[in-house]
Every structure is written in structure tokens, then in C-alpha cells.
Enzyme design. Structure first.
Site: not given
Ligand code: NAD
Ligand code: WQD
Length: 341
Positions: A12, A126, A151, A155, A178, A200, A296
Site C-alpha cells: 500500500g 491516526s 474507521y 483505530k 499519523y 483526500n 465531520g
Molecule cells: P493503503 O490502502 O494504501 O494500504 C493498505 C494496504 O493493506 C493495501 O495494500 C491493501 O491491499 C492491504 N490490505 C488491506 N486489508 C488487508 C487484509 N485484510 N489483508 C492483507 N492486506 C490488506 O493505505 P495507507 O494509506 O498505506 O494506510 C496504511 C495504514 O495507515 C492503514 O492502517 C491506515 O488506516 C493508516 N493511516 C493512513 C493514513 C492516510 O492518510 N493514508 C492516515 C492515518 C493512518
Molecule cells: C484535508 C483538508 C478538507 C478534499 C483524512 C482522514 C483521517 C486520516 C487522513 C486516516 C480538509 C480539505 C479535502 C477536497 C478540500 N486518514 N479538502 N477539498 O480529512 O484531514 O483526514 O485523511 O487515518 O482519518 O479523516 O484529510 O485530505 O480528506 O482533507 O477542501 O476535495 O482538505 O476539508 O480540510 P483529513 P483530507
């Protein structure tokens, strides 16, 4: 001898960048990924960067027998657990999918780790666990709030499960919270692969600049912030990946059994600041309009990341310009034909 780390979800977005950093820091890596949000090709792209093969198990971590066979066969020193679903909006529509995969997947993983005496784990959490707060910069002592989405619930529950096991069952766990990961590897070999319409901000911006989306909607400019738009702590995914190597180094040697770290830059940036930085980095004018607030959304949140800096000896190297430059370079690799809805 190198230590071997199992990376769940290692193909991922954040996982793939972390595999690169682990391989470049003398760890052997095994990846398990079910390809639910990634593709096999990512493994080849990681190898193109590191010149090292990726040992890959294509499987769901909820399949206990597969996990057991893997732990029997491999000698694993620690686990970095990324595998989860991550779309906040989808989790509201399909909560059971999120409970099953994120909580069910992690408990199966922890159970099999326990059976095989592998007790060191770094878990992807997160900043969403802080809920709707306006107290920034926010540090790890800030109470975990009621979740904003299913979601977020997953976490919070996974953090709690890990804390229990560290207290009572001999686990050594690190929780990494993160903030907003963005950008891509400077090689442009790996990056985020958003499916469908991105939720995002940064993928939406790059797809708009590439002509895949018509325009960006800024979700509200009437917040109580200097320019009226939301503030977040955007962190380069490579800096985030490097923090996982530091966290694993720490976890394998730490005296205590459980610790939590924020991972952000410590700088809050508004949506309009991000747009400006993107326009500068890409040399494009981004079409955007101001729309309604998104339900939200937290008004403003950024990290106090000093605990990670001090205890993990980790510092961010990349600024907002680098985040935008690499995100754009990656979008140019993906091209303008990736619109799937
Ligand atoms: P991503 O979706 O790109 O990566 C997740 C990977 O896990 C994918 O490759 C998917 O195929 C794999 N996967 C999902 N469920 C699975 C399962 N049951 N078994 C095996 N593989 C599985 O997401 P990411 O952005 O790399 O996020 C990674 C982690 O970080 C996640 O736990 C996510 O919740 C957390 N996180 C992400 C963000 C963000 O904004 N990207 C922010 C905070 C936390
Ligand atoms: C960032 C800012 C939007 C899209 C989410 C999850 C959080 C974490 C990270 C996993 C905000 C604004 C966005 C658009 C916009 N993920 N925006 N127009 O909401 O901070 O966090 O991703 O854990 O749990 O909630 O990130 O990238 O969606 O938004 O104006 O088309 O951009 O309102 O202020 P967010 P985001």
C-alpha cells in the site's frame, strides 16, 4: 545477521515506502498483502528502487491458517501492521467491513504472533483518535475522543487491544498516530494509488491539475482560521516511512512495553496554502471553487511531534514544496487516464 520484519499491507501507500526504508536500513522484509487496495507491480517497483527482491505473500491477514503457515515457515523478529481499510466515508456506509477487516484482521494477526512468540509490533494509527479538537499543537497525552467515524472507532479499539496485550500478554507495542501523509517517493516509482474519486485533498489536487477532475472544491472558507480554510499537518510519506524504521529500532530494544507517538511536522497548513504550494511546485494554475463545509471536518489540527523527535531521534526532512513536487511527479507517472469514476 539482519532482523526480519513482516510488513502487513506492505504494497500500500505508506507500507511500500516503509518497505523501501527498511530494506535500505539493513532489515530483511516479508510483505503480506491481499491486493485489496494495491497491486503486485508495486513489489517490482520497490525492487527497482532498492535493488532487493520483496518476499511477498498474497493473502488476507484474516486467514488465520495462512498466517500460521507463514509464521511457521519464516523467522520473524517484528511486525509493522498497516493492513486495513482507510476510507472514512466508506466506513460510515459499510461499518461492518471496517470492523471485520481492521479489528478482526488485527486480532487474528496478534493471536498468531502470540502463538509464535513474536511480540514486537508497530501499529498504524491516526490523529483521528483525537476527534474534533481545536487544541493544537496536540500531544500524545491529549485524551482519545469519541470517534467521528467507524474507521476512527477501529483505530481507537485497535490501540486499546494492543495496550491490553502489552500490559498482560508480553507484547511490546508502538502506536504511531499519523497526521496527513502526502507526496510520493522522489524516484516516482511508488506513490498513492487512489481508486475512484479521491477523498483526500492532495490526490484530488493532482488529479485536477492532470485534467482528470474538472475543479477542486475547497470545503469551506468560513472557519475560525487565518484564511478561513481548515488547517492540517501534512507530512511527506518518506519522512513517515523513515519514522517506522526508527520506531522498529526502538521497539526491538525498548524497556517499556507500550508507547505512542504522533507523526507530523509540527506545522499546520491551510487548504489554500496547500493549493498555493502546489501551483508553485507544478507551475500550473489549479481550478478551484469555494464550497460548503464537509460534514465531520475538524477545523484545525496539527501535531506536537517532539516526543518522536526526542525518543526516536527522528526529524522530518521534507517541506510542503517537496510534498507537492513529488505528488505531482507521481501523478505525471500515473497519467491523466486513471479516472475510474
Ligand atoms: P493503503 O490502502 O494504501 O494500504 C493498505 C494496504 O493493506 C493495501 O495494500 C491493501 O491491499 C492491504 N490490505 C488491506 N486489508 C488487508 C487484509 N485484510 N489483508 C492483507 N492486506 C490488506 O493505505 P495507507 O494509506 O498505506 O494506510 C496504511 C495504514 O495507515 C492503514 O492502517 C491506515 O488506516 C493508516 N493511516 C493512513 C493514513 C492516510 O492518510 N493514508 C492516515 C492515518 C493512518
Ligand atoms: C484535508 C483538508 C478538507 C478534499 C483524512 C482522514 C483521517 C486520516 C487522513 C486516516 C480538509 C480539505 C479535502 C477536497 C478540500 N486518514 N479538502 N477539498 O480529512 O484531514 O483526514 O485523511 O487515518 O482519518 O479523516 O484529510 O485530505 O480528506 O482533507 O477542501 O476535495 O482538505 O476539508 O480540510 P483529513 P483530507
Amino acid at each position: 545477521m539482519n532482523k526480519t520484519i513482516l510488513v502487513t499491507g506492505g504494497l500500500g501507500y505508506i507500507g511500500s515506502h516503509t518497505v523501501v526504508e527498511l530494506q535500505e536500513n539493513a532489515y530483511d522484509v516479508i510483505v503480506i498483502d491481499d491486493l485489496s487496495n494495491s497491486s503486485k507491480e508495486v513489489a517490482e517497483r520497490i525492487t527497482a528502487i532498492t535493488k532487493k527482491p520483496v518476499k511477498l505473500y498474497i493473502s488476507d491477514i484474516k486467514h488465520q491458517h495462512t498466517l500460521e503457515a507463514m509464521f511457521e515457515h519464516e523467522s520473524i523478529d517484528g511486525v509493522i501492521h498497516f493492513a486495513a481499510h482507510k476510507a472514512v466515508g466508506e466506513s460510515v456506509q459499510e461499518p461492518f467491513k471496517y470492523y471485520a477487516n481492521n479489528i478482526g484482521g488485527m486480532t487474528t494477526l496478534l493471536k498468531v504472533m502470540h502463538q509464535h512468540n513474536v511480540n514486537t509490533i508497530v501499529f498504524s494509527s491516526s490523529c483521528t483518535v483525537y476527534g474534533d479538537t481545536n487544541r493544537s499543537p496536540i500531544n500524545e497525552t491529549h485524551p482519545v475522543a469519541e470517534a467521528i467515524s467507524p474507521y476512527g472507532t477501529t483505530k481507537i479499539i485497535c490501540e486499546q487491544i494492543l495496550k491490553d496485550l502489552c500490559k498482560h500478554s508480553g507484547f511490546r507495542g508502538i502506536v504511531l498516530r499519523y497526521f496527513n501523509p502526502v507526496g510520493a517517493h522522489p524516484s516516482a516509482q511508488i506513490g498513492e494509488l487512489p481508486l475512484g474519486v479521491p477523498n483526500n485533498l492532495v490526490p484530488y489536487i493532482t488529479q485536477t491539475a492532470a485534467g482528470i477532475r474538472e475543479k477542486l472544491t475547497v470545503f469551506g472558507n468560513d472557519y475560525n482560521t487565518p484564511d478561513g480554510t481548515n488547517i492540517r499537518d501534512y507530512i511527506h510519506v518518506v519522512d513517515l516511512a523513515k519514522a517506522h524504521v526508527k520506531a522498529m529500532n526502538y521497539a526491538l530494544t525498548m524497556n517499556q512495553s507500550y508507547d505512542v507517538f504522533n507523526l507530523g511536522t509540527g506545522n499546520g497548513r491551510s487548504v489554500l496554502e496547500v493549493i498555493k504550494a502546489f501551483e508553485k511546485a507544478s507551475g500550473t494554475d489549479l481550478p478551484y471553487i469555494i464550497g460548503d463545509r464537509r460534514v465531520g471536518d475538524v477545523e484545525q489540527i496539527w501535531a506536537d511531534a517532539s516526543k518522536a523527535e526526542n525518543k526516536l531521534k527522528w526529524h522530518c526532512q521534507y517541506g510542503l514544496d517537496d510534498m507537492m513536487k513529488t505528488a505531482w511527479k507521481w501523478q505525471l507517472v500515473l497519467g491523466s487516464g486513471s479516472k475510474s469514476s
